[in-house]
Structures are given as structure tokens and as C-alpha cells.
Scaffold this active site. Structure first.
Site, PDB file in Angstrom:
ATOM      1  N   GLY A  71       0.808  -1.215   0.000  1.00  0.00           N
ATOM      2  CA  GLY A  71       0.000   0.000   0.000  1.00  0.00           C
ATOM      3  C   GLY A  71       0.845   1.271   0.000  1.00  0.00           C
ATOM      4  CB  THR A  72       3.876   2.222   1.890  1.00  0.00           C
ATOM      5  OG1 THR A  72       3.265   1.952   3.152  1.00  0.00           O
ATOM      6  CG2 THR A  72       4.800   3.419   2.003  1.00  0.00           C
ATOM      7  CG  ASN A 152      -5.601   3.452   8.618  1.00  0.00           C
ATOM      8  OD1 ASN A 152      -5.933   4.441   7.969  1.00  0.00           O
ATOM      9  ND2 ASN A 152      -4.593   3.473   9.456  1.00  0.00           N
ATOM     10  CD  GLN A 180      -7.183  -1.244   6.868  1.00  0.00           C
ATOM     11  OE1 GLN A 180      -7.845  -2.251   7.110  1.00  0.00           O
ATOM     12  NE2 GLN A 180      -5.940  -1.115   7.283  1.00  0.00           N
ATOM     13  CB  SER A 200      -1.681  -3.475   1.069  1.00  0.00           C
ATOM     14  OG  SER A 200      -0.719  -4.151   1.827  1.00  0.00           O
ATOM     15  CG  HIS A 202       0.066  -6.869   4.942  1.00  0.00           C
ATOM     16  ND1 HIS A 202       0.287  -6.465   6.236  1.00  0.00           N
ATOM     17  CD2 HIS A 202       0.190  -5.767   4.178  1.00  0.00           C
ATOM     18  CE1 HIS A 202       0.557  -5.163   6.244  1.00  0.00           C
ATOM     19  NE2 HIS A 202       0.490  -4.719   5.009  1.00  0.00           N
ATOM     20  CB  THR A 238      13.456 -10.144 -10.389  1.00  0.00           C
ATOM     21  OG1 THR A 238      14.552  -9.999 -11.289  1.00  0.00           O
ATOM     22  CG2 THR A 238      12.875 -11.543 -10.490  1.00  0.00           C
ATOM     23  CB  CYS A 330       3.109   3.125  11.204  1.00  0.00           C
ATOM     24  SG  CYS A 330       2.240   3.137   9.683  1.00  0.00           S
TER      25      CYS A 330
HETATM   26  C1  LIG Z   1      -5.255   2.748   4.745  1.00  0.00           C
HETATM   27  C2  LIG Z   1      -3.856   2.240   4.601  1.00  0.00           C
HETATM   28  N1  LIG Z   1      -3.104   2.676   3.597  1.00  0.00           N
HETATM   29  C3  LIG Z   1      -1.848   2.235   3.404  1.00  0.00           C
HETATM   30  C4  LIG Z   1      -1.272   1.319   4.255  1.00  0.00           C
HETATM   31  C5  LIG Z   1       0.123   0.845   4.013  1.00  0.00           C
HETATM   32  O1  LIG Z   1       0.111  -0.447   3.458  1.00  0.00           O
HETATM   33  P1  LIG Z   1       1.420  -1.371   3.472  1.00  0.00           P
HETATM   34  O2  LIG Z   1       1.560  -1.888   4.856  1.00  0.00           O
HETATM   35  O3  LIG Z   1       1.137  -2.458   2.500  1.00  0.00           O
HETATM   36  O4  LIG Z   1       2.550  -0.520   3.037  1.00  0.00           O
HETATM   37  C6  LIG Z   1      -2.013   0.863   5.347  1.00  0.00           C
HETATM   38  C7  LIG Z   1      -1.418  -0.068   6.340  1.00  0.00           C
HETATM   39  O5  LIG Z   1      -1.699   0.007   7.515  1.00  0.00           O
HETATM   40  C8  LIG Z   1      -3.343   1.317   5.517  1.00  0.00           C
HETATM   41  O6  LIG Z   1      -4.115   0.884   6.524  1.00  0.00           O
END
Ligand SMILES: Cc1ncc(COP(=O)(O)O)c(C=O)c1O
Length: 378
Positions: A71-72, A152, A180, A200, A202, A238, A330
């Protein structure tokens, strides 16, 4: 002591079928997906099969799905590409976005002189679409709107179809962070105006370190990681083959079991809400919207009044084997004030917020045990 995992919004446990599909890749797929020989072609086929099944899930085309590290990266890419490649000068967003959006915007503002404008949010985290339209109308060229699908920390859902319509009628770009909601809510990208969507693996029972960015086919993007010709020349390097296959497997499971999963978690969340109201002191406040139509059903945020005991709440839960979170992933477990709670309370709420986030693997028994621990700790 059996541990209880109520931090699924930070990372949801991988499904057995996902682990199996990934193990198979790790054991059997020796080649490099860019290789032209049999071994390479087998890996390439696995990537493209995964891309196809992910694209179909959203009613998107395969050319619109780009694999990323999560996601980041997807959020960073959408925002940076909008500025670098589409000449975006102004970004309208909300104060309750994930740090991967907010910190990228802060970077774009200070280093690139991009104008960043925040919409107000009410005490439930909702935006006002009229304010969005007013802001867009004030100066609508070279603008991007970046608004998350569901928050989130408190789970508030934004009306992305309506936001998309507003952006479409003003001919501006729209990015949504759907990290989310992917895997938890159906999303039909063909029926909505969305330029970029971040996801994302996970967060929906897939592996960590893999995600994707949907880029609408009207918006061709230039390379954002220079290197080989992977991901149709835009993201060199890759591919994370096992991650891609695992993520596609997880999404397929979520799609096939969406209603069953949802029903289970909605009932669990409702039970948690009832228990909070009947078994805990009335000073404990529910910060998320209660109706699962307005709020992501996987998330429940509560606020306990600020006392010496509440400061130790997350720790006490942890000692009792219960994993919950103080905010976004985080800051899971970190004793740091939440920017989301700050925004919805105008920084006036003195208390400790705790996010419980659920999956279909949780049980009512786990909720009852957690309520007992909360009762004792408070
Ligand atoms: C709304 C939201 N965006 C982005 C992210 C970041 O995702 P990733 O952990 O895959 O970098 C998160 C992770 O907590 C999230 O909840």
C-alpha cells in the site's frame, strides 16, 4: 494462555491455501519470470494468471494492474506520478489519510511546492461532498483528489463512487487508498471513475510486502522504478513471484467467501458493541460508526477516559494475550496520539483510543474474554 488477535487491519493472518500456493511457487518455480526458456515462461505464466484473476475481481483489465511492494508504494506512486507526469499542482485530501499519503503530500508540498488542501471531517470522520465540489470549483485545473475508501483507524467509509463522479465532471484525477477495503467490500472499477487505486496483500489474508496499484487505462504512466522491462516497463526489478501468486489466491478466497465472512464479522462486531454498552463503564465511548453500512465492518475503535489505568490498557491487553492496536499499523502498540482521533475530535478528546479489528477467524468467545480483560483493566 490462548492468544487473541484483534489487529487484522494491521495485518490479517495468511490463509492456509495462500501459504500452500506460495510454497508451491517457492519449491517449483526456479526461473526468472523474464527468462525466455521453459522455466522462465512458467513463472511469467503464473504472474499473468494472477494479474488476470485480480483484474477480473475488480472488473478491470489486466493492463490496469501493476504489482508493487504494498500500500505504501502504491500510494507514493499514485501521488508522485500525478505530479511528475500529469502536472498536478494541487491535491485535495482529508486529514485522516494513512501516513503513506499524508507524509508523501507533505514531501510534495515542501519539496515540490504542491498546494495541499484538506477537507473538514465531522466527529465520525465523514467529509462533506459539497465542500469537495466548492474546493474543486475554486480552481479546478491540474488538481488531484486523494481520498481513502475506508479509514484504517475508525473505519469510516467514503462514498468513492460519488467522489469519482464529481472528479469526472470536473475532468480531474482521483486516487483512492483502498488498502482497508479490498477483499472486504466488493469494488467494481468499471462502474466508477477512479484514476488510481491502492491495495495491499496482507490486509486481506495475503502475504506482506506485496500489493498493487490500479491505474485506469486512460492514464498511462511512465516508469517509476527504472530498470528492466517488468510490469510493462514501469516498475523495473524481478517480480515477487510468490507474493503475487499468494495475493491473487487470497483475493480469490475473499471474493468467493465475501458474504459469509462479512456476516460472521458483522455479528461479532455487533456483539462487541453490545458488550461495551452493557458490561463496561459508560465513560467508554465508541468512536466508530455502529452501522456496518457506514463503517467498515472489520474495525471498531473505542475511547477510554484518560487515567493512569487507561495509559496501560494496550499493555494489559497484551499481557492477557490480546493483540489490539493504538492506531494505524505503524503505531500499533506505540503510545502515540492518533492524528485520526485528533481530527474527528478537534484535538479536544482526552482519552486513549484502542482499535479492535476483526477477521472471519475471530470468535464471540474471544470477544467475551476481551471484554472481561477490559473490565478488569478499567
Ligand atoms: C489505509 C492504509 N493505507 C496504506 C497502508 C500501508 O500499506 P502497506 O503496509 O502495505 O505498506 C495501510 C497499512 O496500515 C493502511 O491501513
Amino acid at each position: 494462555m490462548k492468544s487473541i488477535y484483534f489487529d487484522n487491519a494491521a495485518s490479517a493472518p495468511m490463509l492456509e491455501s495462500v501459504v500452500q500456493s506460495m510454497s508451491q511457487v517457492l519449491m517449483e518455480m526456479t526461473g526468472n519470470p523474464s527468462g525466455t526458456h521453459k522455466h522462465g515462461r512458467k513463472c511469467r505464466a503464473a504472474i499473468e494468471k494472477s494479474r488476470k484473476s485480480i483484474a477480473e475481481n475488480f472488473n478491470a483489465s489486466i493492463g490496469e494492474i501493476f504489482f508493487t511492494s504494498g500500500g505504501t508504494e502504491s500510494n507514493n506512486t499514485a501521488l508522485n506520478c500525478s505530479v511528475d507526469q500529469y502536472g498536478v499542482q494541487r491535491i485535495i485530501t482529508t486529514p485522516i489519510e494513512h501516513p503513506s499519503v499524508l507524509n508523501t503530500l507533505s514531501f510534495l508540498k515542501t519539496k515540490r511546492g504542491i498546494q495541499v488542501e484538506f477537507l473538514a471531517v465531522d466527529n465520525m470522520g465523514r467529509i462533506d461532498l459539497a465542500e469537495l465540489e466548492n474546493k474543486i470549483n475554486a480552481q479546478n485545473d491540474r488538481t488531484l483528489v486523494s481520498i481513502m475508501h475506508a479509514n484504517n483507524e475508525i473505519g469510516v467509509i467514503n462514498p468513492i463512487a460519488e467522489i469519482g463522479e464529481i472528479c469526472k465532471s470536473n475532468n480531474i484525477l482521483f486516487h483512492t487508498d483502498a488498502v482497508q477495503t479490498v477483499g472486504h467490500l466488493p469494488i467494481d472499477l468499471n462502474s466508477m471513475y477512479i484514476s488510481f487505486l491502492s491495495a495491499s496483500g496482507h490486509k486481506f489474508h495475503g502475504p506482506k510486502g506485496i500489493g498493487f496499484l490500479y491505474v485506469n487505462s486512460n492514464n498511462i504512466i511512465q516508469p517509476f522504478i527504472n530498470g528492466g522491462s517488468q510490469e510493462r516497463n514501469v516498475r523495473g526489478g524481478t517480480e515477487n513471484l510468490a507474493g503475487i501468486v499468494g495475493m491473487a489466491e487470497a483475493l480469490e478466497y475473499c471474493k468467493n467467501n465475501l458474504d459469509k465472512k462479512r456476516q460472521h464479522v458483522v455479528a461479532l462486531r455487533q456483539y462487541f458493541i453490545e458488550k461495551i454498552k452493557t458490561a463496561l463503564p459508560p465513560t467508554v465511548k465508541i468512536m466508530s460508526m455502529e452501522d456496518p453500512e457506514d463503517c467498515l465492518y472489520t474495525i471498531l475503535n473505542i475511547m477510554v477516559p484518560q487515567t493512569a489505568k487507561s495509559d496501560l490498557l494496550l499493555m494489559n491487553l497484551d499481557i492477557a494475550g490480546i493483540s489490539a492496536s493504538g492506531g494505524s499499523a505503524c503505531s500499533s502498540g506505540a503510545e502515540k496520539g492518533s492524528h485520526v482521533i485528533g481530527a474527528i475530535t478537534n484535538n479536544k478528546q482526552a482519552g486513549k483510543s484502542v482499535r479492535f479489528s476483526f477477521s472471519f477467524l475471530n470468535t464471540t468467545e474471544e470477544v467475551s474474554q476481551t471484554i472481561e480483560v477490559l473490565k478488569k483493566s478499567l
